[in-house]
Write an enzyme that holds these catalytic residues in place. Structure first.
Site, PDB file in Angstrom:
ATOM      1  N   HIS A  54       0.836  -1.212   0.000  1.00 29.49           N
ATOM      2  CA  HIS A  54       0.000   0.000   0.000  1.00 29.49           C
ATOM      3  C   HIS A  54       0.862   1.249   0.000  1.00 29.49           C
ATOM      4  CE1 HIS A  54       0.588  -0.699   4.304  1.00 29.49           C
ATOM      5  NE2 HIS A  54       0.053   0.472   4.607  1.00 29.49           N
ATOM      6  N   HIS A  56       1.347   3.864   1.942  1.00 29.21           N
ATOM      7  CA  HIS A  56       1.950   4.543   3.102  1.00 29.21           C
ATOM      8  C   HIS A  56       3.480   4.539   2.987  1.00 29.21           C
ATOM      9  CE1 HIS A  56      -1.896   3.890   5.689  1.00 29.21           C
ATOM     10  NE2 HIS A  56      -1.958   5.004   4.971  1.00 29.21           N
ATOM     11  N   ASP A  58       5.917   4.200   4.965  1.00 23.76           N
ATOM     12  CA  ASP A  58       6.731   3.173   5.632  1.00 23.76           C
ATOM     13  C   ASP A  58       6.677   1.832   4.889  1.00 23.76           C
ATOM     14  OD1 ASP A  58       4.029   3.298   6.556  1.00 23.76           O
ATOM     15  OD2 ASP A  58       4.516   2.046   8.287  1.00 23.76           O
ATOM     16  N   HIS A  59       5.991   1.805   3.755  1.00 16.77           N
ATOM     17  CA  HIS A  59       5.966   0.616   2.888  1.00 16.77           C
ATOM     18  C   HIS A  59       6.487   0.934   1.480  1.00 16.77           C
ATOM     19  CE1 HIS A  59       3.531  -1.719   5.812  1.00 16.77           C
ATOM     20  NE2 HIS A  59       3.230  -0.494   6.201  1.00 16.77           N
ATOM     21  N   HIS A 110      -7.739  -0.861   4.978  1.00 20.52           N
ATOM     22  CA  HIS A 110      -6.693  -0.077   5.657  1.00 20.52           C
ATOM     23  C   HIS A 110      -6.368   1.125   4.779  1.00 20.52           C
ATOM     24  CE1 HIS A 110      -3.164   0.884   8.048  1.00 20.52           C
ATOM     25  NE2 HIS A 110      -2.446   0.913   6.935  1.00 20.52           N
ATOM     26  N   ASP A 134      -0.580  -4.137   5.824  1.00 24.84           N
ATOM     27  CA  ASP A 134      -1.284  -3.673   7.025  1.00 24.84           C
ATOM     28  C   ASP A 134      -2.747  -4.116   7.014  1.00 24.84           C
ATOM     29  OD1 ASP A 134       1.090  -2.516   7.690  1.00 24.84           O
ATOM     30  OD2 ASP A 134       0.384  -0.440   7.623  1.00 24.84           O
ATOM     31  N   HIS A 173       4.066  -5.174  10.003  1.00 24.36           N
ATOM     32  CA  HIS A 173       4.603  -4.592  11.249  1.00 24.36           C
ATOM     33  C   HIS A 173       4.745  -5.651  12.333  1.00 24.36           C
ATOM     34  CE1 HIS A 173       4.077  -0.194  10.397  1.00 24.36           C
ATOM     35  NE2 HIS A 173       3.113  -0.628   9.588  1.00 24.36           N
TER      36      HIS A 173
HETATM   37  C1  GBP Z   1       1.023   1.375  18.000  1.00 27.97           C
HETATM   38  O1  GBP Z   1       0.161   0.620  18.456  1.00 27.97           O
HETATM   39  O2  GBP Z   1       2.219   1.067  17.912  1.00 27.97           O
HETATM   40  N1  GBP Z   1       1.727   3.580  17.341  1.00 27.97           N
HETATM   41  C2  GBP Z   1       0.589   2.752  17.605  1.00 27.97           C
HETATM   42  C3  GBP Z   1      -0.347   2.630  16.429  1.00 27.97           C
HETATM   43  C4  GBP Z   1      -0.317   0.711  10.791  1.00 27.97           C
HETATM   44  S1  GBP Z   1       0.996   1.872  10.471  1.00 27.97           S
HETATM   45  C5  GBP Z   1       0.335   2.537  15.091  1.00 27.97           C
HETATM   46  C6  GBP Z   1      -0.674   2.387  13.965  1.00 27.97           C
HETATM   47  O3  GBP Z   1      -1.668   3.110  13.867  1.00 27.97           O
HETATM   48  N2  GBP Z   1      -0.431   1.433  13.094  1.00 27.97           N
HETATM   49  C7  GBP Z   1      -1.250   1.173  11.925  1.00 27.97           C
HETATM   50  C8  GBP Z   1      -2.264   0.079  12.212  1.00 27.97           C
HETATM   51  O4  GBP Z   1      -3.025  -0.243  11.322  1.00 27.97           O
HETATM   52  N3  GBP Z   1      -2.260  -0.496  13.401  1.00 27.97           N
HETATM   53  C9  GBP Z   1      -3.142  -1.563  13.769  1.00 27.97           C
HETATM   54  C10 GBP Z   1      -3.572  -1.470  15.211  1.00 27.97           C
HETATM   55  O5  GBP Z   1      -3.232  -0.484  15.880  1.00 27.97           O
HETATM   56  O6  GBP Z   1      -4.275  -2.388  15.665  1.00 27.97           O
HETATM   57  N4  GBP Z   1       1.042   4.236   9.143  1.00 27.97           N
HETATM   58  O7  GBP Z   1       2.330   4.115   9.402  1.00 27.97           O
HETATM   59  C11 GBP Z   1       0.155   3.178   9.658  1.00 27.97           C
HETATM   60  O8  GBP Z   1      -0.596   2.620   8.603  1.00 27.97           O
HETATM   61  C12 GBP Z   1       0.577   5.319   8.393  1.00 27.97           C
HETATM   62  C13 GBP Z   1       1.455   5.893   7.495  1.00 27.97           C
HETATM   63  C14 GBP Z   1      -0.722   5.779   8.540  1.00 27.97           C
HETATM   64  C15 GBP Z   1       0.970   6.980   6.714  1.00 27.97           C
HETATM   65  C16 GBP Z   1      -1.171   6.840   7.769  1.00 27.97           C
HETATM   66  C17 GBP Z   1      -0.296   7.403   6.853  1.00 27.97           C
HETATM   67 BR1  GBP Z   1      -0.913   8.812   5.798  1.00 27.97          BR
HETATM   68 ZN    ZN Z   2      -0.298   1.455   6.619  1.00 31.56          ZN
END
Ligand code: GBP
Ligand code: ZN
Length: 277
Positions: A54, A56, A58-59, A110, A134, A173
């Site tokens: 996707h 984002h 970080d991917h 997501h 994700d 993750h």
């Molecule tokens: C934690 O629990 O570590 N810091 C908190 C939450 C995926 S990354 C981190 C968080 O929200 N993670 C996301 C997720 O889906 N978590 C599942 C859960 O909490 O159960 N991301 O990096 C996230 O997708 C991102 C990057 C988001 C760019 C939006 C944008 Br724009």
């Molecule tokens: Zn994501």
């Protein structure tokens, strides 16, 4: 086929899928391109394609740099917002790289263009692998940032849940310990959750990844795949599986690690190093 797990950033994974006979490799979500290239060089691999789950950062952030370094590289994904995308793929599309096969599984929710990738090798006894980005995590699932519970229900039960049970799950993750703490709140009597939490904490202490699991294992402890279990229904107060999933996700969104529940003065003291966590 061999899958190399590479920990990057705070808690992300990127992966290399390697065809051992030819040393050709595919990268999944290579967000730290210089680390990936280092490994490709050290192991004398030829990188032929990138699979992006996707958009984002970080991917997908590494794609442009890899394209610059390796002209002709194919960058696959299901969303126009993906950096460096060269080939947009659609649901059920199959790609072939020598003996390695990839089936693209469209899993919007997501993000609206999220893809998972099911990968297997011809005439090979190894279990297949699925790269879930994700969408599905070990013992958890992704936030519904651009989609609905209906969509995630379809992703978890049909797109992913109907794959062979021995399929290895490689997610985006390392959230396993956090996810299992929530799973234990949902199903306090589930022995598999308890055992898995003990194991995941030990892995964490040794700085080792908890990926891969298998789909069979996920169905035993991942509450998001256990929507018709009595305990999960009781926790959510719902019986319709889509409603169970909707409430589970809402509760997970509210479920914070203890640190986030501390008073603001303590959080500041932690931040400034005046207190040790
Ligand atoms: C934690 O629990 O570590 N810091 C908190 C939450 C995926 S990354 C981190 C968080 O929200 N993670 C996301 C997720 O889906 N978590 C599942 C859960 O909490 O159960 N991301 O990096 C996230 O997708 C991102 C990057 C988001 C760019 C939006 C944008 Br724009
Ligand atoms: Zn994501």
């Amino acid at each position: 086929m061999r899958v190399k797990v590479i920990s990057i950033l705070e808690d992300n994974y990127m992966y290399l899928v390697i065809e051992e006979q030819t040393k050709q490799a595919l990268a999944v979500d290579p967000a730290v391109p210089h680390r990936l290239l280092e490994i490709v060089k050290r192991e004398e691999l030829t990188l032929v394609a990138v699979l992006t789950t996707h958009h984002h950062w970080d991917h997908a952030h590494g794609n442009e740099a890899l394209l610059k370094e390796i002209p002709g590289l194919k960058v696959y994904g299901g969303d126009e917002r993906i950096d460096g995308l060269t080939d947009k793929v659609t649901d059920a599309q199959e790609l072939k790289f020598n003996s390695i096969n990839v089936r693209c599984l469209f899993t919007p929710c997501h993000t609206a263009g999220h893809m998972c990738y099911f990968v297997w090798e011809d005439e090979c006894a190894d279990a297949p692998a699925v790269f879930t980005g994700d969408t599905l995590f070990i013992a958890g699932c992704g936030k519904f940032l651009e989609g609905s519970a209906e969509q995630m229900y379809r992703n978890l039960t049909q797109a992913l849940g109907s794959l062979p049970q021995e399929t290895k799950v490689f997610c985006g993750h390392e959230y396993t310990v956090k996810n299992l703490k929530f799973a234990l709140l949902v199903e306090p009597d589930n022995k598999k959750v308890q055992e898995m939490l003990t194991w995941a904490r030990a892995r964490d202490d040794e700085d080792k990844p908890t990926v891969p699991s298998t789909l069979r294992e996920e169905f035993q402890y991942n509450p998001f795949l256990r929507l018709t279990e009595e305990g999960v229904q009781k926790f959510t107060g719902k019986t319709d599986p889509v409603e169970v999933l909707r409430v589970l996700r809402q509760e997970k969104d509210k479920f914070k690690k203890p640190k986030e529940r501390l008073p603001p003065q303590v959080l500041l003291a932690l931040k400034w190093g005046l207190l040790r966590p």
